[in-house]
Each structure stands twice: as structure tokens, then as C-alpha cells.
Motif scaffolding. Structure first.
Motif, PDB file in Angstrom:
ATOM      1  N   ASP A 137       1.413  -1.641   4.684  1.00 58.71           N
ATOM      2  CA  ASP A 137       0.068  -2.195   4.497  1.00 58.71           C
ATOM      3  C   ASP A 137      -0.792  -1.146   3.797  1.00 58.71           C
ATOM      4  OD1 ASP A 137       0.725  -4.583   5.906  1.00 58.71           O
ATOM      5  OD2 ASP A 137       0.491  -3.486   7.800  1.00 58.71           O
ATOM      6  N   PHE A 138      -1.239  -1.459   2.576  1.00 59.82           N
ATOM      7  CA  PHE A 138      -2.050  -0.539   1.800  1.00 59.82           C
ATOM      8  C   PHE A 138      -3.533  -0.814   2.028  1.00 59.82           C
ATOM      9  CE2 PHE A 138       1.998  -0.419  -0.276  1.00 59.82           C
ATOM     10  CZ  PHE A 138       2.115   0.856  -0.801  1.00 59.82           C
ATOM     11  N   ALA A 139      -4.306   0.230   1.940  1.00 60.43           N
ATOM     12  CA  ALA A 139      -5.759   0.072   2.043  1.00 60.43           C
ATOM     13  C   ALA A 139      -6.241  -0.790   0.887  1.00 60.43           C
ATOM     14  CB  ALA A 139      -6.434   1.444   1.998  1.00 60.43           C
ATOM     15  N   GLY A 140      -7.024  -1.786   1.196  1.00 63.52           N
ATOM     16  CA  GLY A 140      -7.510  -2.689   0.157  1.00 63.52           C
ATOM     17  C   GLY A 140      -6.797  -4.018   0.130  1.00 63.52           C
ATOM     18  N   GLY A 141      -5.742  -4.170   0.932  1.00 61.55           N
ATOM     19  CA  GLY A 141      -5.174  -5.501   1.075  1.00 61.55           C
ATOM     20  C   GLY A 141      -3.724  -5.711   0.765  1.00 61.55           C
ATOM     21  N   PRO A 142      -3.118  -5.110  -0.315  1.00 66.81           N
ATOM     22  CA  PRO A 142      -1.726  -5.435  -0.633  1.00 66.81           C
ATOM     23  C   PRO A 142      -0.769  -5.030   0.484  1.00 66.81           C
ATOM     24  CG  PRO A 142      -2.780  -4.313  -2.463  1.00 66.81           C
ATOM     25  CD  PRO A 142      -3.712  -4.193  -1.299  1.00 66.81           C
ATOM     26  N   THR A 143       0.219  -5.878   0.706  1.00 64.76           N
ATOM     27  CA  THR A 143       1.271  -5.588   1.684  1.00 64.76           C
ATOM     28  C   THR A 143       2.610  -5.791   0.997  1.00 64.76           C
ATOM     29  OG1 THR A 143      -0.072  -6.270   3.565  1.00 64.76           O
ATOM     30  CG2 THR A 143       2.316  -6.244   3.868  1.00 64.76           C
ATOM     31  N   ALA A 144       3.451  -4.758   1.050  1.00 67.09           N
ATOM     32  CA  ALA A 144       4.787  -4.829   0.447  1.00 67.09           C
ATOM     33  C   ALA A 144       5.832  -4.836   1.547  1.00 67.09           C
ATOM     34  CB  ALA A 144       5.012  -3.644  -0.490  1.00 67.09           C
ATOM     35  N   SER A 145       6.861  -5.670   1.358  1.00 63.17           N
ATOM     36  CA  SER A 145       7.926  -5.799   2.358  1.00 63.17           C
ATOM     37  C   SER A 145       9.274  -5.565   1.691  1.00 63.17           C
ATOM     38  CB  SER A 145       7.902  -7.190   2.998  1.00 63.17           C
ATOM     39  OG  SER A 145       6.639  -7.443   3.587  1.00 63.17           O
ATOM     40  N   LEU A 146      10.122  -4.753   2.340  1.00 63.24           N
ATOM     41  CA  LEU A 146      11.441  -4.418   1.794  1.00 63.24           C
ATOM     42  C   LEU A 146      12.519  -4.818   2.789  1.00 63.24           C
ATOM     43  CD1 LEU A 146       9.447  -2.267   0.358  1.00 63.24           C
ATOM     44  CD2 LEU A 146      11.553  -1.032  -0.125  1.00 63.24           C
ATOM     45  N   PRO A 147      13.063  -6.022   2.679  1.00 66.76           N
ATOM     46  CA  PRO A 147      14.203  -6.389   3.533  1.00 66.76           C
ATOM     47  C   PRO A 147      15.454  -5.672   3.045  1.00 66.76           C
ATOM     48  CG  PRO A 147      13.734  -8.141   1.977  1.00 66.76           C
ATOM     49  CD  PRO A 147      12.654  -7.119   1.789  1.00 66.76           C
ATOM     50  N   PRO A 148      16.502  -5.577   3.855  1.00 66.40           N
ATOM     51  CA  PRO A 148      17.766  -4.992   3.391  1.00 66.40           C
ATOM     52  C   PRO A 148      18.311  -5.795   2.205  1.00 66.40           C
ATOM     53  CG  PRO A 148      17.751  -5.172   5.780  1.00 66.40           C
ATOM     54  CD  PRO A 148      16.546  -5.926   5.301  1.00 66.40           C
ATOM     55  N   GLY A 149      19.007  -5.102   1.298  1.00 71.19           N
ATOM     56  CA  GLY A 149      19.611  -5.812   0.167  1.00 71.19           C
ATOM     57  C   GLY A 149      19.140  -5.354  -1.192  1.00 71.19           C
ATOM     58  N   GLY A 150      18.330  -4.283  -1.267  1.00 69.04           N
ATOM     59  CA  GLY A 150      17.921  -3.770  -2.568  1.00 69.04           C
ATOM     60  C   GLY A 150      16.474  -4.044  -2.903  1.00 69.04           C
ATOM     61  N   LEU A 151      15.994  -3.339  -3.923  1.00 69.50           N
ATOM     62  CA  LEU A 151      14.588  -3.474  -4.309  1.00 69.50           C
ATOM     63  C   LEU A 151      14.277  -4.852  -4.882  1.00 69.50           C
ATOM     64  CD1 LEU A 151      13.723  -0.017  -5.954  1.00 69.50           C
ATOM     65  CD2 LEU A 151      13.544  -0.729  -3.565  1.00 69.50           C
ATOM     66  N   ASP A 152      15.282  -5.509  -5.459  1.00 68.85           N
ATOM     67  CA  ASP A 152      15.034  -6.832  -6.032  1.00 68.85           C
ATOM     68  C   ASP A 152      14.649  -7.853  -4.969  1.00 68.85           C
ATOM     69  OD1 ASP A 152      15.571  -5.905  -8.550  1.00 68.85           O
ATOM     70  OD2 ASP A 152      17.665  -6.545  -8.558  1.00 68.85           O
ATOM     71  N   ALA A 153      14.992  -7.566  -3.713  1.00 65.14           N
ATOM     72  CA  ALA A 153      14.641  -8.488  -2.626  1.00 65.14           C
ATOM     73  C   ALA A 153      13.248  -8.218  -2.077  1.00 65.14           C
ATOM     74  CB  ALA A 153      15.675  -8.371  -1.497  1.00 65.14           C
ATOM     75  N   ALA A 154      12.568  -7.180  -2.568  1.00 63.68           N
ATOM     76  CA  ALA A 154      11.247  -6.812  -2.048  1.00 63.68           C
ATOM     77  C   ALA A 154      10.189  -7.834  -2.456  1.00 63.68           C
ATOM     78  CB  ALA A 154      10.871  -5.423  -2.552  1.00 63.68           C
ATOM     79  N   ARG A 155       9.143  -7.899  -1.659  1.00 73.45           N
ATOM     80  CA  ARG A 155       8.014  -8.799  -1.933  1.00 73.45           C
ATOM     81  C   ARG A 155       6.717  -8.017  -1.786  1.00 73.45           C
ATOM     82  NH1 ARG A 155      11.120 -11.148   1.846  1.00 73.45           N
ATOM     83  NH2 ARG A 155       9.540 -10.795   3.459  1.00 73.45           N
ATOM     84  N   CYS A 156       5.698  -8.397  -2.569  1.00 69.88           N
ATOM     85  CA  CYS A 156       4.391  -7.743  -2.470  1.00 69.88           C
ATOM     86  C   CYS A 156       3.308  -8.776  -2.740  1.00 69.88           C
ATOM     87  CB  CYS A 156       4.274  -6.586  -3.454  1.00 69.88           C
ATOM     88  SG  CYS A 156       2.716  -5.667  -3.308  1.00 69.88           S
ATOM     89  N   THR A 157       2.207  -8.654  -2.022  1.00 71.39           N
ATOM     90  CA  THR A 157       1.107  -9.619  -2.162  1.00 71.39           C
ATOM     91  C   THR A 157       0.180  -9.277  -3.321  1.00 71.39           C
ATOM     92  OG1 THR A 157      -0.249  -8.357  -0.591  1.00 71.39           O
ATOM     93  CG2 THR A 157       1.134 -10.122   0.304  1.00 71.39           C
ATOM     94  N   CYS A 158       0.492  -8.207  -4.093  1.00 72.17           N
ATOM     95  CA  CYS A 158      -0.388  -7.843  -5.213  1.00 72.17           C
ATOM     96  C   CYS A 158      -0.249  -8.801  -6.384  1.00 72.17           C
ATOM     97  CB  CYS A 158      -0.114  -6.411  -5.676  1.00 72.17           C
ATOM     98  SG  CYS A 158       1.452  -6.199  -6.561  1.00 72.17           S
ATOM     99  N   GLY A 159       0.818  -9.587  -6.401  1.00 72.24           N
ATOM    100  CA  GLY A 159       0.993 -10.588  -7.452  1.00 72.24           C
ATOM    101  C   GLY A 159       1.795 -10.110  -8.645  1.00 72.24           C
ATOM    102  N   ALA A 160       2.226  -8.844  -8.672  1.00 72.02           N
ATOM    103  CA  ALA A 160       3.004  -8.331  -9.802  1.00 72.02           C
ATOM    104  C   ALA A 160       4.392  -8.971  -9.819  1.00 72.02           C
ATOM    105  CB  ALA A 160       3.134  -6.816  -9.707  1.00 72.02           C
ATOM    106  N   THR A 161       4.887  -9.204 -11.020  1.00 75.62           N
ATOM    107  CA  THR A 161       6.249  -9.724 -11.147  1.00 75.62           C
ATOM    108  C   THR A 161       7.221  -8.558 -11.096  1.00 75.62           C
ATOM    109  OG1 THR A 161       6.117  -9.601 -13.561  1.00 75.62           O
ATOM    110  CG2 THR A 161       5.503 -11.684 -12.528  1.00 75.62           C
ATOM    111  N   GLY A 162       8.315  -8.705 -10.381  1.00 70.64           N
ATOM    112  CA  GLY A 162       9.291  -7.641 -10.258  1.00 70.64           C
ATOM    113  C   GLY A 162       8.832  -6.573  -9.273  1.00 70.64           C
TER     114      GLY A 162
END
Length: 656
Positions: free
Chosen positions: A44-69
Motif C-alpha cells: 500500500d503506497f501513500a496516496g492510494g495505489p496498491t500493488a499485489s504480487l501473487p506467486p507466478g511471476g511479475l506478469d501476474a502482478a496487479r496495481c490500482t494505478c492503472g498502468a498497463t504491464g
């Protein structure tokens, strides 16, 4: 604990994303971390974005900042997780306090199961990989070392690196994500073969799958027919009527995916055209060499102990693979001519794959006020820049497409995604496999290569960067218009830098002599094509790093300096008789077996006696057999015995 995240180095993160993103992530304020029961790490980053990294590599990661990839927040979570578990990171990065190079018991990508591969790349791409395996392919396997802890496999169209042991989510290829994920399976299978045949060897070249001898011929029958026509009639008597036959052979080889013979036929056609147009680069020895190469490749795949077809005839994989965002460092440029055409070949070191790629451009005719030589071509526009800037600079591009023979092109319509900056020639930081600091070790590497007539025709395979400790001597052979310079490494081992004048690059020798003489600053490196001649290492230079910049002799204007001519170089008796006999047999390819003068057989007899005197009995017998077949007027036998003799001479000169 997520050992996969702890095992990622800064270089690994940069390979999976890009170095700029890693730097920006490092400047972000650290997020608050939490870990789910399934191992998913949230930041959880200051200012709102939250990034999540499940097992399986960086391609499986998700972030609420809206960036692609993958975004900087995802990378930031990895860095924060590593910082939080700093002690564990030290353990993961340095699991063996003693012995920096992992032994045979260390993890190998060959331990990955086919079920795991299918789960990673899908059934469709597994089927594509199986097709390639059935056809057979060649790979170079490099195991993990202290300097590079990621095992890697070099394939024809991609290089695959396994960044985290046992986790296919962290496999990096230099192909665009998703475009050639079947190469992951090919790399795993290559490691399995290497683990079985070469356990513990740091680096090995392996043949995977395929069938060595199919009993169905080589597929080169049309090419051999063309070679027979050229040998019987000779370049001097063929005229222009062979163009349709050559085009038909090339279409047939292209359709069959036989890329190495296709390139050999192309070089053969170029030599015939050079003779017809009175081109300066025509050489009877080269013409004969191309003829013999076709026969050698045919024999290599049809004899009982046949070599794997894909390594001798060329892979049938997809011809091109788009690369990820690539950083390419130029090592120089070669300018060639073919009739009215001018050909520029820029040699680019690709750090991610530890290999050299070739960017080629051709121009027809001459422009008004343009001589068409290297200095004029240096101003031509290539990929939004000039040829000179590309040949002496560093490229960062997202539009590069790589071929199986290691040529590279920059896709049209995406020029804005390629940037060029000047290079200072700091080549010492390139991959150790490209930089030569020990000329004796380079000699041993060259001795271990497959013989040239059946070697894969990979562009720039033997381009290296050689560190120079001293320029020992420099001579100019006026008759051959050739400049030779003897250089030494730190241990005093010697190599010869040799360059020949050409009208396409009239400034080559003057510029090279000036740099070797120290007129442009301290000489640190010479880049060029390395090889063996008369037992010594030779370098055909394409670029030099001196005075904090890259100098490309082929792009320099002709100078006014006079090169001091030396006495003619005399070869040792063994090398001299091999060169003389090769020249004698090359006359057969030039004039044609049907048009040789009456004195030719007597000259063959003299050559055979000289070879016997020096103990070269097998070559002498091969030359005698050729002379006997000619005397019996046996066309097929004369052709085959000529091939036997010339092949033995080529191999002997390569190994001498």
C-alpha cells in the motif's frame, strides 16, 4: 517466505522490466507490506495505489494505478520486500559460501517437467515446441556461475534465462512477451540433453531431437547439380545463362528451410557475378570453397554416422523474432560492394543475449555528388540516424526484430522508438563471452569449433572484442594491399590484425594505421572477426576503441598518408605447399574441369610429390586420385575426387 522475490537481483528486475523503471521504483517511498496465506504480497503506497504480487511471476502482478504491464509500484513492492527480509536475501543470493560455481547437484532447468511447461506456456505453444523438437535444433547451454547466476540457453531465434530456480514465472527471453514462449520449452529440453551428455560442464553445445540420418537424402540435390555445372564449365565459361537455375535452387532451399546451404548458394552466385562484372572481390579460392561447402553439408547428413540435420542445413524455425526493449552497443561496421551495390553491415552487441547481431543496409547505384564509398555512406540515413552514428553509438530500441542467423532489422513505422547515443568504447563491460583478454584461451576456443564447411552460417558468430596491451609491429604488403599489425595481450600472447584495401572503403588502411600508431589516443580494444591462419590468431577489424571513442576505419575518408611497404611475407614450407595446392585446385573451379590446359595434370603430380615430401600423405593421395580420375576422363569421379582433395586442403589450412 517468497524466496522467488528474494532471489531477484537488480539486473534480473531490469531484465524483466527495464533499468529506468527499477531506478524510479527505488526512489519511491516504501509501501506498507502485508502477505496473504497463499503468499500474495500486497504493498500500500501513500496516496492510494496498491500493488499485489501473487506467486507466478511479475506478469501476474496487479496495481490500482492503472498502468498497463508491470509498473514502478510492482517493482517497488519487490524492493521493499527484499529490504524487509535483508538477511534472507543474503542467504538466497549467496547460498554457497565456498565454491562460487554451482556443481552438478545445483538446480538445472532440465528438472522442470513437461506438465509444468504446459501450465506455463499452454498446450498450443507446447505443440509448436514439439514440432521444432521433431525437426531437431541446436542450442548452446550455459550453466550458472558466480558472475552470472542465471542459467541460460542460446537458441537460433532467442536467448532464454532462468532467473529464479524452479520458478517458470521468472524466465526471461529477449523475444517480445508472448510472441515466442515456446522457446522456454526448447530451452528446458536443451538443458536435459546437456545434463545427460555434459554434466557439470559450464558451457556446452547440444543437438536436441530430430533424426540424424533420414535415408531420404539431404534435400541438396538441386544445389549439388548447380555445383557440378559450375565445376565442369568453370566461372570463366558460364556466362549469364545460369541465373534461372540459381534462382530455382534458391527457391527450393528456401522452401525446405535449409538456410545454411541457401546462404552458400547466395555467396556462390555473388562470386560468379563478381567474375562476370570483373569485380575486384572475385577469388577462385572463394568460389571453390562455396562449391565444396555444399558437398560437405550433403555428406554430413547422409553418411551412416550423420550429424543432426538442423545444425548442418539450418533450422526450420520461424525466420524472425521481435525483441523486447533492447540495448545494443555498436562494435563497428563493414562496407562491401557487389557490382553497383554498396552494403553496410553494422555489428551490434546485445547484452541480454551475450551475442553480436548484424544490422544490414544496401544501396543501389550512386547518388549525384556521392562516390558511394564508406565516407559517403557514413552520411546516409538509417533508422532515423546516420550510418556513422549507428556504427559508433549505443542503441536503445523497441522495434528490433532478430532472425535465426542473428541479423537484426528495425521495424518500419516505429522509428521514434529507437534512440542513438555516442559510445565511448567502454567495451570491457560487455559479456565475458564477447570480450577476449587472453589470446591463448581464444586460440583454444577456435580450435574446438566445428569445421568451417559444415559450421552453422551464423552472422557475426566469431566477432569478438579483443583487449590490446601493446602494438608490437605493423607492416604493409604492397602487392596484396594488406596491412598487418601484431598485437599482444597482458600475458604477451600474440595475434595479427589484418585488413585489406577495397574500393568500397578506401580509407580503411590509412585510418587503421593511424589508430594502431597511437595517433588517435590510447588503443584499448579492437573488434573484429577472429579466426586461425597458419597456427596463429588473426583478427579482421571492424572497429577500434581509442581515445575515448569508437573509430570505424571503413567509414573514414581516404587519407594522404603513405604506408611503408614491407618485404613479401614468406609462409613456412608446410603452409606454403597447402596454399599453393589449394590455388592449383581452385583453378579447376575457375576454368572448369572441361577446359583445363594440357599441363595441368603434370602440375598436379608435382603438387602431390611436394605434399608427400612434407608428410601430408592423405592429401597427396587425394590429389593423385583427382589426377587419375581426370586422366580416365571420368566426369563424376573427377568431380568427387576434386571435392575430396579440396576439402582436405581446406581443413588442413584451418587446423594448421
Amino acid at each position: 517466505m517468497r524466496t522467488d522475490l528474494l532471489g531477484l537481483t537488480t539486473d534480473s528486475l531490469a531484465a524483466l522490466t527495464n533499468r529506468g523503471l527499477v531506478k524510479r521504483a527505488g526512489k519511491e517511498a516504501a509501501p506498507d507490506l502485508r502477505t496473504d496465506a497463499d503468499g500474495t504480497v500486497h504493498g500500500d503506497f501513500a496516496g492510494g495505489p496498491t500493488a499485489s504480487l501473487p506467486p507466478g511471476g511479475l506478469d501476474a502482478a496487479r496495481c490500482t494505478c492503472g498502468a498497463t504491464g508491470v509498473c514502478r509500484h510492482v517493482v517497488g513492492v519487490v524492493l521493499a520486500y527484499q529490504h524487509q527480509h535483508a538477511a534472507a536475501v543474503e542467504t538466497v543470493e549467496h547460498p554457497q559460501a565456498e565454491g562460487p560455481v554451482p556443481g552438478p547437484s545445483a538446480w538445472s532447468p532440465g528438472q522442470v517437467s513437461d506438465d509444468e511447461l504446459t501450465a506455463r506456456i499452454g498446450a498450443r505453444l507446447m505443440a509448436a515446441a514439439r514440432r521444432t523438437e521433431r525437426a531437431g535444433y541446436t542450442a548452446r547451454v550455459r550453466r550458472a556461475t558466480a558472475a552470472d547466476p542465471a542459467p541460460q540457453v542460446e537458441l537460433a531465434t532467442a536467448t532464454v534465462r532462468f532467473l529464479i530456480p524452479g520458478d517458470l514465472g521468472f524466465v526471461h527471453t529477449d523475444a517480445v512477451a508472448g510472441s515466442r514462449d515456446d522457446v522456454i520449452a526448447l530451452a528446458v529440453w536443451a538443458f536435459r540433453v546437456a545434463d545427460e551428455l555434459h554434466p557439470g560442464t559450464p558451457e556446452a553445445r547440444v543437438d536436441v531431437g530430430g533424426e540424424a540420418g533420414t535415408g531420404a537424402g539431404s534435400g541438396l540435390e538441386r544445389a549439388l547439380g548447380l555445383a557440378g555445372t559450375v565445376l565442369r564449365d568453370g566461372a570463366a565459361h558460364l556466362g549469364q545463362g545460369l541465373a534461372a537455375t540459381i534462382a530455382d535452387v534458391q527457391r527450393h532451399l528456401d522452401a525446405a528451410g535449409s538456410r545454411w546451404p541457401l546462404l552458400a548458394v547466395g555467396d556462390l552466385a555473388e562470386q560468379l557475378a563478381a567474375y562476370r562484372d570483373r569485380g575486384a572481390h572475385y577469388r577462385p579460392e572463394l568460389l571453390a570453397s562455396h562449391l565444396v561447402e555444399l558437398h560437405a553439408r550433403h555428406r554430413a547428413v547422409t553418411r551412416p554416422d550423420a550429424t543432426l540435420r538442423s545444425s548442418v542445413l539450418g533450422t526450420a524455425e520461424a525466420a524472425e523474432t521481435p525483441l523486447r526493449r533492447a540495448r545494443l552497443e555498436s562494435l563497428g561496421c563493414r562496407i562491401r560492394s557487389a557490382g553497383d551495390r554498396r552494403i553496410a553491415e553494422i555489428y551490434l552487441a546485445h547484452g541480454d543475449s551475450a551475442m553480436v547481431l548484424v544490422l544490414r543496409r544496401e544501396w543501389d547505384g550512386e547518388r549525384d555528388g556521392d562516390d558511394g564509398d564508406g565516407a559517403a555512406l557514413a552520411r546516409r540515413r538509417v533508422a532515423g540516424s546516420t550510418l556513422a552514428a549507428l556504427a559508433t553509438g549505443n542503441l536503445v530500441t523497441e522495434s528490433a526484430v532478430r532472425s535465426a542467423s542473428r541479423t537484426v532489422r528495425l521495424a518500419t513505422g516505429r522509428i521514434a522508438r529507437t534512440t542513438v547515443s555516442p559510445s565511448r568504447g567502454d567495451w570491457g563491460g560487455l559479456s565475458p563471452s564477447l570480450v577476449v583478454t587472453d589470446l591463448a584461451a581464444l586460440g583454444r576456443e577456435l580450435d574446438a569449433l566445428t569445421l568451417r564447411p559444415v559450421r552453422p552460417r551464423v552472422e557475426a558468430e566469431l566477432v569478438r572484442v579483443v583487449a590490446v596491451s601493446e602494438v608490437v609491429a605493423m607492416t604493409y604488403a604492397a602487392g596484396d594491399q594488406r596491412l598487418d599489425a601484431l598485437i599482444a595481450d597482458q600475458a604477451g600472447n600474440l595475434a595479427t590484425v589484418t585488413a585489406t584495401h577495397t574500393g568500397a572503403a578506401p580509407g580503411r588502411l590509412d585510418s587503421l594505421a593511424a589508430v594502431l600508431a597511437g595517433e588517435e589516443g590510447e588503443l584499448r580494444f579492437v573488434s573484429g572477426v577472429v579466426g586461425r591462419t597458419a597456427g596463429g590468431v588473426v583478427i579482421d577489424p571492424i572497429g577500434l576503441a581509442a581515445g575515448g571513442r569508437v573509430v570505424v576505419p571503413d567509414l573514414r575518408p581516404a587519407g594522404g598518408g603513405r604506408l611503408a611497404a614491407a618485404e613479401d611475407v614468406r609462409h613456412d614450407p608446410l603452409t606454403a605447399v597447402l596454399i599453393d595446392t589449394r590455388g592449383l585446385l581452385a583453378e579447376a573451379a575457375h576454368h572448369g574441369l572441361s577446359h583445363l590446359p594440357p599441363t595441368y595434370d603434370a602440375r598436379l603430380g608435382t603438387a602431390a610429390r611436394r605434399l608427400t615430401t612434407l608428410g601430408l600423405h592423405r592429401i597427396a593421395r587425394a590429389v593423385t586420385a583427382f589426377a587419375a580420375a581426370r586422366s580416365q576422363d571420368s566426369g563424376d569421379a573427377a568431380e568427387q575426387t576434386w571435392v575430396d582433395a579440396y576439402l582436405r586442403l581446406e581443413v588442413a589450412l584451418e587446423l594448421t
